[in-house]
Design a protein around this motif. Structure first.
Motif, PDB file in Angstrom:
ATOM      1  N   TYR A 244    -102.767 -31.248 -19.640  1.00 35.57           N
ATOM      2  CA  TYR A 244    -102.307 -32.474 -20.300  1.00 35.57           C
ATOM      3  C   TYR A 244    -102.084 -33.598 -19.282  1.00 35.57           C
ATOM      4  N   LYS A 246    -101.843 -38.144 -19.664  1.00 36.88           N
ATOM      5  CA  LYS A 246    -102.047 -39.342 -20.472  1.00 36.88           C
ATOM      6  C   LYS A 246    -103.245 -40.116 -19.966  1.00 36.88           C
ATOM      7  N   GLN A 279     -96.111 -31.568 -29.459  1.00 40.13           N
ATOM      8  CA  GLN A 279     -95.773 -31.109 -28.112  1.00 40.13           C
ATOM      9  C   GLN A 279     -95.351 -32.262 -27.208  1.00 40.13           C
ATOM     10  N   GLU A 280     -95.970 -33.437 -27.407  1.00 36.30           N
ATOM     11  CA  GLU A 280     -95.637 -34.590 -26.582  1.00 36.30           C
ATOM     12  C   GLU A 280     -94.203 -35.049 -26.796  1.00 36.30           C
ATOM     13  N   ARG A 281     -93.655 -34.792 -27.958  1.00 31.96           N
ATOM     14  CA  ARG A 281     -92.297 -35.224 -28.248  1.00 31.96           C
ATOM     15  C   ARG A 281     -91.253 -34.431 -27.480  1.00 31.96           C
ATOM     16  N   GLY A 283     -90.495 -33.205 -23.989  1.00 30.38           N
ATOM     17  CA  GLY A 283     -90.860 -33.252 -22.571  1.00 30.38           C
ATOM     18  C   GLY A 283     -90.433 -32.039 -21.790  1.00 30.38           C
ATOM     19  N   ARG A 288     -96.866 -33.836 -17.903  1.00 32.60           N
ATOM     20  CA  ARG A 288     -98.139 -34.382 -17.431  1.00 32.60           C
ATOM     21  C   ARG A 288     -98.541 -33.727 -16.116  1.00 32.60           C
TER      22      ARG A 288
END
Length: 557
Positions: A244, A246, A279-281, A283, A288
């Protein structure tokens, strides 16, 4: 804006006076409490170790919860209370209340005075660490473009005089405080000044500019460990692009993936049985690649950072053993009695000038493309200076012991030794050069090699390493003492300095530093350096430091 900075600068005046009073703590413990110099050195080194190690945690609190203003206010109250308790712990102040005598003798130190003393040390350490961390940051928050455009002539004069006082007050303190004989007054003056400075700081509360905590970049390190641990049974993909990260247009700052420490890559694994948005919500479950790589860079620097701890051990002898040596030497120059703090002024001058010389060398090296290696070279040079300092100290101590034996003063630890204290001047100057180069180069090394998002923690980490060395000096004295008495021989560290063999301890530290230098060179050769094209600036060895930008607060020690 400048009037607010003037009120903040007053805290620096009080801090400088307090620093000179605390610097005399070794003398107070050995002369008034009449405890052995080894025990006194342990107390002093532990105190300074705490002072230097706390800023890292305090900076995290500032960034996440409390902010610079409230930390500065809290630490100012702690500083004021600590110095006040320190003055109150001296025998004459509360003699009637405690039922003890009022003379500066060990039998006049009751349990109440001891409780006050150790409470004072804890509060003073919190105050000093808090100021060390938040004073420069809060001052930087007051600097605004609009404020710089509305500066009256009178305000500018006040601004100039306030910073001139930061230079003048240490000089006055170095001369005046040692000339004051009652310890209650010697500790009481900095306490009063700190209380007044805190009240002056409070008068500007309505005019200060406040910046809310924006969160700590160090939180990502904890998130990476938690996320990787939560996916310990998952397998990392062979293709790093599946991890992952961004997109570039969403996040400009990225760090490319590396193959080392692949166990941490699990923090960036995208689970197939859950949506990416979900999943991004969280941390703490998905990080990343950039955050993972920043954490890796922190771990990779640990081996070389371990070689810096001995630098703190060497530095600690200046405020304990060197001071104990100077205390009973001849302080006179002709008919004039000179306070021993004059040695500290020479130490400070050597520290500043040698650090500036290193900065010029680093920038010159940068012109030839070797800027990334300048901190490592500076650290190696500082170790060489440290070895020379210890050898000089050992030679001078041999000379001091010869004078003691020839005048029959071995069993008279309180008598003055007919030997001028300026014999110690070379080792204080070398120690100042050692601290100046080592602290600047270590801080520069960490700022260069650590992630850019964490640069405001690097100076604190550098101080923490030296603080760990200060605490390690207590252990080194204990271990060296045990080894020295093997075979029925006398321990090198006796109750009095005249019976001890500090010269042998200095030789031992010099040998340890030489071995440490060899290990550092080997580790430094194999270390993978990051590019460091920025130009170094001359360091400010003040608590406030240099003003820096709110969003990227990089600074050197």
């Amino acid at each position: 804006m400048l009037s607010a900075i003037v009120k903040i600068t007053v805290l620096m005046w009080a801090d400088n006076l307090a620093a000179f009073a605390i610097w005399m703590m070794m003398t107070y413990l050995t002369n008034v409490w009449n405890i052995g110099f080894t025990h006194a050195a342990s107390i002093v080194n532990f105190f300074w170790g705490v002072v230097l190690m706390m800023p890292m945690a305090i900076q995290f609190l500032i960034d996440t919860i409390i902010g610079n203003y409230w930390m500065l206010l809290l630490s100012s109250f702690a500083f004021s209370a600590g110095l006040s308790f320190l003055a109150m712990s001296t025998p004459p102040v509360l003699a009637k209340a405690m039922g003890t005598c009022s003379e500066y003798k060990p039998e006049c130190i009751g349990e109440g005075q001891k409780v006050l003393f150790y409470t004072a040390l804890a509060l003073t350490a919190l105050g000093m660490s808090g100021h060390l961390t938040s004073l420069g940051g809060f001052m930087a928050e007051q600097i605004t473009v609009s404020g710089q455009q509305n500066i009256s002539q009178g305000t500018f004069v006040m601004f100039f005089l306030s910073f001139f006082g930061v230079i003048l007050v240490p000089i006055i303190g170095a001369i005046a405080i040692p000339l004051i004989h009652p310890w209650s007054i010697r500790f009481g003056i900095p306490a009063i000044c700190t209380v007044v400075a805190t009240l002056i700081f409070l008068t500007g509360t309505c005019s200060y500019r406040y910046v809310r905590p924006q969160g700590s970049s160090f939180t990502s390190v904890f998130r990476v460990f938690v996320a990787s641990a939560s996916k310990i049974f998952h397998t990392c993909p062979r293709d790093a692009t599946e991890l992952y990260e961004k997109d570039q247009d969403q996040e400009s700052y990225t760090v490319p993936h590396t193959r080392g420490l692949r166990c941490l890559d699990k923090a960036a694994i995208i689970l197939p049985d859950q949506t990416l948005v979900g999943q991004e919500r969280n941390g703490w479950r998905l990080c990343r690649v950039t955050e993972v790589e920043e954490t890796k860079s922190l771990l990779r620097i640990i081996p070389i950072s371990l070689t810096f701890i001995l630098l703190g051990v060497v530095s600690s002898v200046g405020f304990t053993d060197f001071l104990a040596q100077a205390d009973h030497l001849n302080h006179k120059v002709g008919r004039l009695t000179v306070p021993i703090t004059i040695l500290l002024l020479f130490y400070d001058m050597a520290k500043i000038h040698l650090a500036n010389l290193y900065v010029k060398f680093a920038n010159l090296l940068g012109e030839f493309g070797g800027r990334r290696y300048a901190p490592a070279v500076g650290i190696a040079i500082s170790m060489v200076i440290g070895i020379l300092c210890l050898i000089t100290a050992a030679k001078v101590e041999i000379r001091r012991l010869d004078v003691i034996r020839s005048h029959g003063l071995i069993d008279k630890p309180d008598d003055k030794i007919p030997m001028t204290m300026f014999w110690l001047l070379p080792q204080f100057v070398l120690l100042g050069g050692f601290d100046g180069v080592s602290q600047t180069s270590v801080a520069s090394f960490l700022v260069d090699q650590f992630p850019a998002t964490m640069c405001n923690y690097m100076a604190h980490i550098a101080l923490g390493i030296f603080g760990l060395g200060n605490m390690g000096s207590v252990l080194s004295v204990y271990v060296v003492g045990i080894i020295s008495e093997r075979g029925g021989r006398l321990n090198w560290f006796q109750d009095t300095l005249n019976k001890s063999r500090l010269d042998k301890y200095y030789w031992t530290l010099a040998a340890m530093t030489a071995v440490n230098l060899a290990v550092f060179i080997v580790v430094a050769i194999w270390y993978a350096y990051k590019d460091a094209d920025r130009e170094l600036e001359a360091p400010e060895f003040e608590e406030a430091g240099e003003p820096f930008d709110d969003n990227a607060r990089c600074c050197c020690c």
